[in-house]
Design an enzyme around this catalytic site. Structure first.
Site, mmCIF file in Angstrom:
data_model
loop_
_atom_site.group_PDB
_atom_site.id
_atom_site.type_symbol
_atom_site.label_atom_id
_atom_site.label_comp_id
_atom_site.label_asym_id
_atom_site.label_seq_id
_atom_site.Cartn_x
_atom_site.Cartn_y
_atom_site.Cartn_z
ATOM 1 N N TYR A 58 -9.769 -1.918 -0.805
ATOM 2 C CA TYR A 58 -8.566 -1.377 -1.419
ATOM 3 C C TYR A 58 -8.915 0.199 -2.074
ATOM 4 O O TYR A 58 -8.138 1.005 -1.724
ATOM 5 C CB TYR A 58 -8.132 -1.935 -2.807
ATOM 6 C CG TYR A 58 -6.850 -1.799 -3.596
ATOM 7 C CD1 TYR A 58 -5.671 -2.134 -3.016
ATOM 8 C CD2 TYR A 58 -6.902 -0.760 -4.379
ATOM 9 C CE1 TYR A 58 -4.627 -1.778 -3.623
ATOM 10 C CE2 TYR A 58 -5.827 -0.458 -5.042
ATOM 11 C CZ TYR A 58 -4.571 -0.835 -4.737
ATOM 12 O OH TYR A 58 -3.334 -0.656 -5.388
ATOM 13 N N GLU A 65 -6.158 -3.914 -16.510
ATOM 14 C CA GLU A 65 -6.591 -4.105 -15.197
ATOM 15 C C GLU A 65 -7.702 -2.680 -14.774
ATOM 16 O O GLU A 65 -8.612 -2.715 -14.423
ATOM 17 C CB GLU A 65 -5.751 -4.104 -14.102
ATOM 18 C CG GLU A 65 -4.943 -5.304 -14.486
ATOM 19 C CD GLU A 65 -4.710 -6.111 -13.112
ATOM 20 O OE1 GLU A 65 -5.384 -6.516 -12.315
ATOM 21 O OE2 GLU A 65 -3.343 -6.451 -12.976
ATOM 22 N N ASP A 83 2.456 -4.479 -9.512
ATOM 23 C CA ASP A 83 2.363 -5.982 -9.912
ATOM 24 C C ASP A 83 2.998 -6.145 -11.337
ATOM 25 O O ASP A 83 3.702 -6.781 -11.737
ATOM 26 C CB ASP A 83 0.839 -6.675 -9.988
ATOM 27 C CG ASP A 83 0.208 -6.196 -8.574
ATOM 28 O OD1 ASP A 83 1.272 -6.223 -7.566
ATOM 29 O OD2 ASP A 83 -0.903 -6.147 -8.496
ATOM 30 N N GLY A 90 -3.844 -13.493 -4.026
ATOM 31 C CA GLY A 90 -2.772 -12.375 -3.567
ATOM 32 C C GLY A 90 -1.783 -12.342 -4.253
ATOM 33 O O GLY A 90 -0.551 -11.595 -3.944
ATOM 34 N N SER A 148 -0.890 -11.894 -7.640
ATOM 35 C CA SER A 148 -1.189 -11.187 -9.053
ATOM 36 C C SER A 148 -1.290 -12.133 -10.128
ATOM 37 O O SER A 148 -0.910 -11.786 -11.133
ATOM 38 C CB SER A 148 0.354 -10.468 -9.141
ATOM 39 O OG SER A 148 -0.034 -9.029 -8.764
ATOM 40 N N SER A 149 -2.448 -13.002 -10.106
ATOM 41 C CA SER A 149 -2.604 -13.636 -11.225
ATOM 42 C C SER A 149 -3.214 -12.977 -12.277
ATOM 43 O O SER A 149 -2.951 -13.306 -13.500
ATOM 44 C CB SER A 149 -3.713 -14.951 -10.839
ATOM 45 O OG SER A 149 -4.767 -14.395 -10.225
ATOM 46 N N SER A 150 -3.923 -11.835 -12.225
ATOM 47 C CA SER A 150 -4.501 -11.056 -13.234
ATOM 48 C C SER A 150 -3.429 -10.249 -13.915
ATOM 49 O O SER A 150 -3.413 -10.193 -15.273
ATOM 50 C CB SER A 150 -5.262 -9.935 -12.527
ATOM 51 O OG SER A 150 -5.873 -9.086 -13.354
ATOM 52 N N HIS A 198 0.892 -1.292 -0.164
ATOM 53 C CA HIS A 198 -0.265 0.074 0.122
ATOM 54 C C HIS A 198 1.082 1.273 0.101
ATOM 55 O O HIS A 198 0.476 2.399 0.643
ATOM 56 C CB HIS A 198 -0.967 -0.098 1.263
ATOM 57 C CG HIS A 198 -1.852 -0.891 1.078
ATOM 58 N ND1 HIS A 198 -3.227 -0.880 0.223
ATOM 59 C CD2 HIS A 198 -2.188 -2.205 1.436
ATOM 60 C CE1 HIS A 198 -3.964 -1.980 0.194
ATOM 61 N NE2 HIS A 198 -3.352 -2.865 0.952
ATOM 62 N N THR A 199 1.946 1.112 -0.606
ATOM 63 C CA THR A 199 2.947 2.433 -0.960
ATOM 64 C C THR A 199 2.689 2.940 -2.321
ATOM 65 O O THR A 199 3.257 4.063 -2.617
ATOM 66 C CB THR A 199 4.176 1.955 -0.470
ATOM 67 O OG1 THR A 199 4.719 0.600 -1.141
ATOM 68 C CG2 THR A 199 4.471 1.696 1.035
HETATM 69 C C1 GLA Z 1 -2.298 -4.742 -5.085
HETATM 70 C C2 GLA Z 1 -2.084 -3.717 -5.959
HETATM 71 C C3 GLA Z 1 -0.855 -3.196 -5.942
HETATM 72 C C4 GLA Z 1 -0.335 -2.816 -4.766
HETATM 73 C C5 GLA Z 1 -0.751 -3.881 -3.737
HETATM 74 C C6 GLA Z 1 -0.489 -3.351 -2.191
HETATM 75 O O1 GLA Z 1 -1.712 -5.668 -5.507
HETATM 76 O O2 GLA Z 1 -2.361 -4.207 -7.458
HETATM 77 O O3 GLA Z 1 -0.811 -2.136 -7.018
HETATM 78 O O4 GLA Z 1 -1.236 -1.438 -4.340
HETATM 79 O O5 GLA Z 1 -2.125 -4.142 -3.617
HETATM 80 O O6 GLA Z 1 0.838 -3.285 -2.002
#
Ligand code: GLA
Length: 386
Positions: free
Chosen positions: A225, A161, A173, A125, A127-129, A36-37
């Site tokens: 989010y 996305e 991602d 979580g 990042s499959s997308s 979340h940065t």
């Molecule tokens: C998801 C988002 C990323 C990032 C993370 C948290 O994976 O796609 O861009 O913000 O959450 O770090």
């Protein structure tokens, strides 16, 4: 043992009666530090993992886009000339959504045969997308004679996305997947939208990483989010900065809204933890890396409030075993990562499986990341054989 690319090639042949002309491996990612940065111009430290989306393709002579996958998604059967009317119905869904978005962005008119296989858990979580977007983009771009340089593909993967699938995600991602390097971590700087490899040699120190997929639904992932993105924007307005990266702790302490103060505190400290993690790993201080994992998790849980009771409890159990642990990615369910000695692997699996059973929770899934994997790359079977 059969390699995934062999089965990909066979599956392609079985479906289309021809050999694929292009094959790409697009990994998933875990984030070691810095969550979340990215949407606040901050820092992150992801690695690519050895669980991937595999895409094989071949141009057709007509305008038909035909596709199949091995992960239970619907087959694709689309005529390229109908892509514009389909994309008007955004947000798009399913495999066909990824493909239609790619055709729209690249302005393509010709058809293709496509087969997609995956060894990457979906909705965990990892990042499959973004992995799927980049795998399709790379295969399609190569077949159409376009550049496959990451800087050409990362912005389009993000557009797929954000704009076409309606998922609000940052640059972390696609950068992690496109630029990941075997045996290294990537220091992502979201302000300049770039990343470079940094040493993170836990494997050389007799350690390993495990992904613990808690298999809990990520129901709030999207709305939660979006809300965090909004809260951080509110905090920047109050602090008079463009990104929280530029805020000082002194200024943050002066915020009167305690929720915004906590969100901003997480972001600023998380950026610091990324830098500290890089230098601790470089200096071989793995105890400090573990400590930073824990600190990051509890900041994500208490200040940023994106954890869940299952994620918190999992981290707690691992922390009691002296194993570095934190949630990874957006949170709201999904996976915990654990960093410990290789010999602790069996014990981690045994203890967590027992503890989950005692609680009546579905058993977690364990995926080992013995070392950071390579990022997106073309599969060249003859080289692999040779
Ligand atoms: C998801 C988002 C990323 C990032 C993370 C948290 O994976 O796609 O861009 O913000 O959450 O770090």
């Amino acid at each position: 043992m059969e390699q995934p690319w062999e089965s990909l090639r066979q599956q392609f042949y079985q479906h289309f009666g021809k050999e694929p002309a292009s094959m790409w491996q697009s990994p998933g990612r875990i984030n070691l530090m810095g969550d979340h940065t990215d949407y606040q111009g901050g820092l992150a430290l992801p690695i690519a993992v050895p669980y991937s989306t595999w895409v094989a393709g071949r141009l057709r002579d007509d305008q038909t886009i035909r596709g199949f996958s091995d992960f239970g998604q619907e087959d694709i059967h689309l005529e390229a000339q109908f892509v514009p009317s389909l994309v008007r119905q955004k947000p798009l869904r399913g495999l066909v959504g990824f493909v239609a978005a790619t055709w729209d962005i690249l302005g393509l008119e010709q058809g293709i045969d496509l087969y997609i296989a995956s060894t990457l858990p979906i909705a965990s979580g990892l990042s499959s997308s973004a992995s799927l977007s980049l795998g399709i983009l790379a295969t399609v771009r190569e077949l159409f004679g376009k550049s496959v340089l990451p800087e050409k593909m990362v912005p389009d993967a993000r557009r797929i996305e954000n704009e076409y699938l309606g998922v609000n995600s940052g640059i972390l991602d696609p950068l992690a997947i496109a630029l990941g390097r075997a045996d290294f971590a990537l220091l992502v700087d979201a302000l300049v939208q770039d990343a470079h490899p940094v040493p993170f040699d836990y494997a050389g120190k007799g350690m390993s990483l495990w992904i613990i997929d808690t298999q809990t639904p990520r129901t709030l992932a999207s709305s939660g989010y979006d809300q965090r993105v909004w809260e951080c924007q509110q905090a920047t307005h109050m602090l008079g900065v463009s990104f929280l990266r530029q805020a000082t702790m002194k200024a943050i302490r002066g915020l009167t809204d305690s929720v915004l103060q906590a969100r901003a505190r997480h972001v600023v400290k998380e950026n610091q933890r990324v830098r500290w993690t890089v230098s601790a790993a470089q200096g071989g201080d793995w105890d400090r890396v573990k400590f930073l994992f824990w600190a990051s998790h509890w900041s994500l849980s208490q200040d940023f409030m994106v954890s869940t009771p299952v994620l918190d409890q999992t981290v707690m159990w691992l922390q009691e075993m002296g194993v570095g642990a934190r949630l990874t990615g957006a949170g709201f369910g999904g996976s915990v990562i654990a960093l410990g000695d290789v010999v602790q692997g069996k014990e981690i699996i045994r203890r967590l499986t027992m503890a989950y059973t005692d609680k009546g929770w579905q058993s977690p899934r364990f995926l080992e990341v013995a070392r950071p994997a390579a990022g997106l790359h073309k599969v060249i079977p003859d080289n692999i054989k040779g």
